[in-house]
Scaffold this motif. Sequence first.
Motif, short mmCIF file in Angstrom:
data_model
loop_
_atom_site.label_atom_id
_atom_site.label_comp_id
_atom_site.label_asym_id
_atom_site.label_seq_id
_atom_site.Cartn_x
_atom_site.Cartn_y
_atom_site.Cartn_z
N TYR A 11 -3.88 -8.90 10.13
CA TYR A 11 -3.39 -7.91 9.19
C TYR A 11 -2.10 -7.27 9.71
O TYR A 11 -1.97 -6.97 10.89
CB TYR A 11 -4.46 -6.83 8.99
N ARG B 60 0.89 0.12 4.70
CA ARG B 60 1.65 -0.31 3.52
C ARG B 60 3.03 0.37 3.52
O ARG B 60 4.07 -0.26 3.28
CB ARG B 60 0.85 0.03 2.26
N LYS C 258 -4.73 -8.15 3.61
CA LYS C 258 -5.16 -6.75 3.61
C LYS C 258 -5.95 -6.44 4.87
O LYS C 258 -6.26 -7.31 5.67
CB LYS C 258 -6.01 -6.49 2.37
N SER C 259 -6.28 -5.16 4.98
CA SER C 259 -7.05 -4.71 6.13
C SER C 259 -8.35 -5.51 6.23
O SER C 259 -9.00 -5.76 5.23
CB SER C 259 -7.36 -3.23 5.97
N ASP D 165 -4.74 2.01 5.85
CA ASP D 165 -4.14 0.98 5.00
C ASP D 165 -2.89 1.51 4.32
O ASP D 165 -1.87 0.81 4.19
CB ASP D 165 -5.14 0.52 3.94
N GLU E 261 -8.31 3.11 -1.11
CA GLU E 261 -7.47 2.69 0.03
C GLU E 261 -7.61 3.70 1.16
O GLU E 261 -7.48 4.93 0.93
CB GLU E 261 -6.01 2.61 -0.42
#
Lengths: 231, 214
Positions: free
Chosen positions: B85, B49, B79-80, B45, B41
């Motif tokens: 996103y 989160r 997700k990215s 990201d 990750e």
Amino acid sequence: MNAKNRTIKQNARQKLLGGYSEHCAYAILLGGLEVLSGWIMGLFIPGAGMQSFIFGLIVSAVLQVLLFVFYAGAALHFLKTLRGEPSPLTDFIEPLRRSADRYLVVGLIEVAVGYVLMIPIYAACVLPDRVTRGALIFSAVWLIAGGIAYIVFLANFALSIFILLDDPAVSPLAAMKMSAEKMRGKKGSFVLLVLSFIGYGLLVIFTFGLGLIWVLPYFLASVAGFYEDAK
Amino acid sequence: MTEPFEPKNNEEGQDLPGRSSYEEERRADEAPDFNKPQPGESYADYMHRLDRARKAEMENLDHSREEYWSGLTDYGRGKSGDPNYGPIPEEYSMNGMSKAAFACGILSIVTVFFGFSLFFGALGVIFALLSRKTKFGRQSRIALWMSSAGIFAFFFSLIITIHMLVSSGIWGRMVERIRNMDPNDPNAAAVLEEQLLEEILGTYGVQSAPGTRA
């Protein structure tokens, strides 16, 4: 409305969202029982006259006390919802199954005080054949003064039902006493919380009562939130 | 103080009954801690989160769910690398209540000429008010405006109708008839309604086009 009440109502809205089918079922059950009690009351009032009037009042009071137990069931549901606990529909009859007498005692006291406060108005306006202007003015003044006194009285003991739900060992009178202690200095805030629903009440009238299915859960969850805050 | 050593395996390496095995403990140790950066990750990201988690906590959402933390569904938008996103802005998220409010708002506008706009408008306002979490979402705000417009239109048309009845004299005549009505007559209300209809049709009724009358 103060900031704390705003937070309580906001939290109630958030917790209710996503589960309105269940919450509305509770409101419909309560509404249905209210309609049923009204219908039963109509059956027991044979006609005009002093005796039938008093008989009707007694029947109405008994039905209101009985309904109080089901309101306790609804209060249990919304308390659990606020706490994030699962609440099956059987919670509606949970207080009836377990020690219904405790809730009946609290309901009896609250309803009886309300009816006693109404006696002067009945004596001045309802029972005499001819109503004088003085009697009307007296009734209006008494209605306002008695109404305020009754609201303060109800605010004192508003949390007793939740205390009974939370602690199965506590007696009804002890619960009322504990509620009065918890509400010390918070009665004004509670009255403001209840008054903040006046706008919703008006909207409910516009919907011929149908809106109550959604507003009643919000109201009961807000009162449960007030209890959680005052605990 | 260290705990006393208790063997969890017998001499052959098999698990003893009633005790957690080393394998179970190892699995528990290796369970992902979603508060820390996950393998593979990126820092961006990870920060995204955490940001979403903070937002969820503020909104009292169920952030303990693994689906939320891994950003799969429900609260985030993928997700990215996905085109959208990031967390769903509150004004774009719709719950059942805001959908109901929107529908009632539309109905309150549509039914203005049928007299139901007050009913649907009031329901729409109730739903819109109940749909907000911390503030009004975009759909809820639009629904609130539409429902309010429906309620306003109802009262406006009511006032206009009463004004027309008063100015044409129908109102006064009907009040006079109600005063003279026999309260014991079971058909009194029906007769009154019929008379009112006749009066209104007589005053504002559709007239024949010029030249068509014999």
